[in-house]
Motif scaffolding. Structure first.
Motif, PDB file in Angstrom:
ATOM      1  N   GLY A  44       0.784  -1.226   0.000  1.00 56.34           N
ATOM      2  CA  GLY A  44       0.000   0.000   0.000  1.00 56.34           C
ATOM      3  C   GLY A  44       0.815   1.275   0.000  1.00 56.34           C
ATOM      4  O   GLY A  44       0.310   2.343   0.324  1.00 56.34           O
ATOM      5  N   GLY A  45       2.078   1.180  -0.384  1.00 53.62           N
ATOM      6  CA  GLY A  45       2.956   2.346  -0.405  1.00 53.62           C
ATOM      7  C   GLY A  45       3.232   2.843  -1.810  1.00 53.62           C
ATOM      8  O   GLY A  45       2.604   2.413  -2.773  1.00 53.62           O
ATOM      9  N   ASP A  46       4.219   3.725  -1.903  1.00 53.98           N
ATOM     10  CA  ASP A  46       4.568   4.313  -3.194  1.00 53.98           C
ATOM     11  C   ASP A  46       6.014   4.802  -3.161  1.00 53.98           C
ATOM     12  O   ASP A  46       6.575   5.017  -2.087  1.00 53.98           O
ATOM     13  CB  ASP A  46       3.639   5.486  -3.515  1.00 53.98           C
ATOM     14  CG  ASP A  46       3.670   5.875  -4.989  1.00 53.98           C
ATOM     15  OD1 ASP A  46       4.100   5.054  -5.825  1.00 53.98           O
ATOM     16  OD2 ASP A  46       3.272   7.004  -5.300  1.00 53.98           O
ATOM     17  N   ILE A  47       6.580   4.979  -4.330  1.00 55.76           N
ATOM     18  CA  ILE A  47       7.927   5.525  -4.473  1.00 55.76           C
ATOM     19  C   ILE A  47       7.879   6.654  -5.482  1.00 55.76           C
ATOM     20  O   ILE A  47       7.245   6.533  -6.527  1.00 55.76           O
ATOM     21  CB  ILE A  47       8.923   4.445  -4.949  1.00 55.76           C
ATOM     22  CG1 ILE A  47       9.104   3.375  -3.876  1.00 55.76           C
ATOM     23  CG2 ILE A  47      10.260   5.072  -5.308  1.00 55.76           C
ATOM     24  CD1 ILE A  47      10.045   2.266  -4.265  1.00 55.76           C
ATOM     25  N   LYS A  48       8.552   7.754  -5.170  1.00 50.62           N
ATOM     26  CA  LYS A  48       8.672   8.876  -6.094  1.00 50.62           C
ATOM     27  C   LYS A  48      10.160   9.072  -6.389  1.00 50.62           C
ATOM     28  O   LYS A  48      10.973   9.093  -5.466  1.00 50.62           O
ATOM     29  CB  LYS A  48       8.088  10.142  -5.471  1.00 50.62           C
ATOM     30  CG  LYS A  48       8.179  11.343  -6.368  1.00 50.62           C
ATOM     31  CD  LYS A  48       7.577  12.564  -5.718  1.00 50.62           C
ATOM     32  CE  LYS A  48       7.746  13.767  -6.634  1.00 50.62           C
ATOM     33  NZ  LYS A  48       7.382  15.006  -5.976  1.00 50.62           N
ATOM     34  N   ILE A  49      10.491   9.194  -7.668  1.00 52.84           N
ATOM     35  CA  ILE A  49      11.879   9.367  -8.080  1.00 52.84           C
ATOM     36  C   ILE A  49      12.003  10.659  -8.859  1.00 52.84           C
ATOM     37  O   ILE A  49      11.310  10.863  -9.848  1.00 52.84           O
ATOM     38  CB  ILE A  49      12.355   8.191  -8.950  1.00 52.84           C
ATOM     39  CG1 ILE A  49      12.233   6.888  -8.159  1.00 52.84           C
ATOM     40  CG2 ILE A  49      13.782   8.418  -9.429  1.00 52.84           C
ATOM     41  CD1 ILE A  49      12.429   5.653  -8.990  1.00 52.84           C
ATOM     42  N   ASP A  50      12.882  11.529  -8.382  1.00 48.14           N
ATOM     43  CA  ASP A  50      13.215  12.761  -9.086  1.00 48.14           C
ATOM     44  C   ASP A  50      14.700  12.704  -9.403  1.00 48.14           C
ATOM     45  O   ASP A  50      15.521  12.614  -8.491  1.00 48.14           O
ATOM     46  CB  ASP A  50      12.925  13.997  -8.226  1.00 48.14           C
ATOM     47  CG  ASP A  50      11.449  14.192  -7.972  1.00 48.14           C
ATOM     48  OD1 ASP A  50      10.676  14.104  -8.937  1.00 48.14           O
ATOM     49  OD2 ASP A  50      11.077  14.443  -6.814  1.00 48.14           O
ATOM     50  N   SER A  51      15.043  12.744 -10.681  1.00 51.54           N
ATOM     51  CA  SER A  51      16.441  12.693 -11.074  1.00 51.54           C
ATOM     52  C   SER A  51      16.687  13.671 -12.212  1.00 51.54           C
ATOM     53  O   SER A  51      15.872  13.775 -13.130  1.00 51.54           O
ATOM     54  CB  SER A  51      16.816  11.273 -11.516  1.00 51.54           C
ATOM     55  OG  SER A  51      18.209  11.174 -11.722  1.00 51.54           O
ATOM     56  N   VAL A  52      17.780  14.373 -12.109  1.00 55.83           N
ATOM     57  CA  VAL A  52      18.179  15.322 -13.144  1.00 55.83           C
ATOM     58  C   VAL A  52      19.601  14.970 -13.550  1.00 55.83           C
ATOM     59  O   VAL A  52      20.495  14.863 -12.696  1.00 55.83           O
ATOM     60  CB  VAL A  52      18.115  16.774 -12.622  1.00 55.83           C
ATOM     61  CG1 VAL A  52      18.584  17.751 -13.688  1.00 55.83           C
ATOM     62  CG2 VAL A  52      16.705  17.118 -12.153  1.00 55.83           C
ATOM     63  N   GLN A  53      19.799  14.781 -14.850  1.00 54.42           N
ATOM     64  CA  GLN A  53      21.129  14.423 -15.318  1.00 54.42           C
ATOM     65  C   GLN A  53      22.138  15.484 -14.901  1.00 54.42           C
ATOM     66  O   GLN A  53      21.889  16.677 -14.998  1.00 54.42           O
ATOM     67  CB  GLN A  53      21.126  14.223 -16.829  1.00 54.42           C
ATOM     68  CG  GLN A  53      20.356  12.959 -17.210  1.00 54.42           C
ATOM     69  CD  GLN A  53      20.389  12.657 -18.695  1.00 54.42           C
ATOM     70  OE1 GLN A  53      20.600  13.526 -19.524  1.00 54.42           O
ATOM     71  NE2 GLN A  53      20.169  11.403 -19.030  1.00 54.42           N
ATOM     72  N   ASN A  54      23.261  15.004 -14.387  1.00 53.54           N
ATOM     73  CA  ASN A  54      24.371  15.822 -13.889  1.00 53.54           C
ATOM     74  C   ASN A  54      24.026  16.628 -12.641  1.00 53.54           C
ATOM     75  O   ASN A  54      24.784  17.512 -12.259  1.00 53.54           O
ATOM     76  CB  ASN A  54      24.916  16.740 -14.989  1.00 53.54           C
ATOM     77  CG  ASN A  54      25.439  15.954 -16.165  1.00 53.54           C
ATOM     78  OD1 ASN A  54      26.168  14.973 -15.993  1.00 53.54           O
ATOM     79  ND2 ASN A  54      25.038  16.343 -17.357  1.00 53.54           N
ATOM     80  N   LYS A  55      22.893  16.343 -12.002  1.00 54.48           N
ATOM     81  CA  LYS A  55      22.502  17.048 -10.775  1.00 54.48           C
ATOM     82  C   LYS A  55      22.242  16.095  -9.611  1.00 54.48           C
ATOM     83  O   LYS A  55      22.263  16.505  -8.469  1.00 54.48           O
ATOM     84  CB  LYS A  55      21.240  17.888 -11.011  1.00 54.48           C
ATOM     85  CG  LYS A  55      21.398  18.954 -12.054  1.00 54.48           C
ATOM     86  CD  LYS A  55      21.941  20.202 -11.446  1.00 54.48           C
ATOM     87  CE  LYS A  55      21.974  21.291 -12.505  1.00 54.48           C
ATOM     88  NZ  LYS A  55      22.525  22.521 -12.028  1.00 54.48           N
ATOM     89  N   GLY A  56      21.914  14.834  -9.894  1.00 56.18           N
ATOM     90  CA  GLY A  56      21.661  13.876  -8.821  1.00 56.18           C
ATOM     91  C   GLY A  56      20.251  13.325  -8.827  1.00 56.18           C
ATOM     92  O   GLY A  56      19.446  13.612  -9.707  1.00 56.18           O
ATOM     93  N   THR A  57      19.966  12.528  -7.798  1.00 55.53           N
ATOM     94  CA  THR A  57      18.703  11.810  -7.712  1.00 55.53           C
ATOM     95  C   THR A  57      18.144  11.901  -6.296  1.00 55.53           C
ATOM     96  O   THR A  57      18.898  11.846  -5.328  1.00 55.53           O
ATOM     97  CB  THR A  57      18.910  10.322  -8.074  1.00 55.53           C
ATOM     98  OG1 THR A  57      19.452  10.255  -9.406  1.00 55.53           O
ATOM     99  CG2 THR A  57      17.622   9.531  -8.011  1.00 55.53           C
ATOM    100  N   LYS A  58      16.817  12.030  -6.198  1.00 48.74           N
ATOM    101  CA  LYS A  58      16.108  11.993  -4.925  1.00 48.74           C
ATOM    102  C   LYS A  58      15.053  10.900  -5.019  1.00 48.74           C
ATOM    103  O   LYS A  58      14.259  10.877  -5.953  1.00 48.74           O
ATOM    104  CB  LYS A  58      15.409  13.319  -4.636  1.00 48.74           C
ATOM    105  CG  LYS A  58      16.348  14.483  -4.456  1.00 48.74           C
ATOM    106  CD  LYS A  58      15.574  15.769  -4.215  1.00 48.74           C
ATOM    107  CE  LYS A  58      16.512  16.946  -4.147  1.00 48.74           C
ATOM    108  NZ  LYS A  58      15.796  18.215  -3.931  1.00 48.74           N
ATOM    109  N   ILE A  59      15.058   9.999  -4.048  1.00 50.75           N
ATOM    110  CA  ILE A  59      14.064   8.927  -3.987  1.00 50.75           C
ATOM    111  C   ILE A  59      13.310   9.065  -2.673  1.00 50.75           C
ATOM    112  O   ILE A  59      13.925   9.144  -1.610  1.00 50.75           O
ATOM    113  CB  ILE A  59      14.711   7.541  -4.100  1.00 50.75           C
ATOM    114  CG1 ILE A  59      15.444   7.422  -5.439  1.00 50.75           C
ATOM    115  CG2 ILE A  59      13.672   6.432  -3.944  1.00 50.75           C
ATOM    116  CD1 ILE A  59      16.198   6.131  -5.625  1.00 50.75           C
TER     117      ILE A  59
END
Length: 75
Positions: A44-59
């Motif tokens: 019942g959960g979820d994952i959100k991924i924000d990634s920008v090339q050459n800037k990094g990733t947030k999960i």
């Protein structure tokens, strides 16, 4: 990791090379991002991924502290 009354939240961030999250290959494997998403959704959960090339990733991972259909506590 942050525990709320109903949710466990996990945040992971890096300043690496990043990637295009929209073009990730779909896989039936238990490994990798698709496997993480499947497992989160199963409880019942979820994952959100924000990634920008050459800037990094947030999960960000959001998991209920009580499993749906189960009276026991996950956390």
């Amino acid at each position: 990791i942050k525990l709320q009354k109903k949710w466990a939240l996990v945040f992971v961030e890096d300043d690496g090379i990043g990637f295009d999250a929209q073009t990730l290959p779909k896989s039936n494997s238990r490994m990798g991002i698709s496997g993480m998403l499947k497992r989160a959704q199963q409880v019942g959960g979820d994952i959100k991924i924000d990634s920008v090339q050459n800037k990094g990733t947030k999960i960000s991972v959001k998991i209920p502290r009580t499993a749906s259909g189960n009276q026991g506590s996950l956390f």
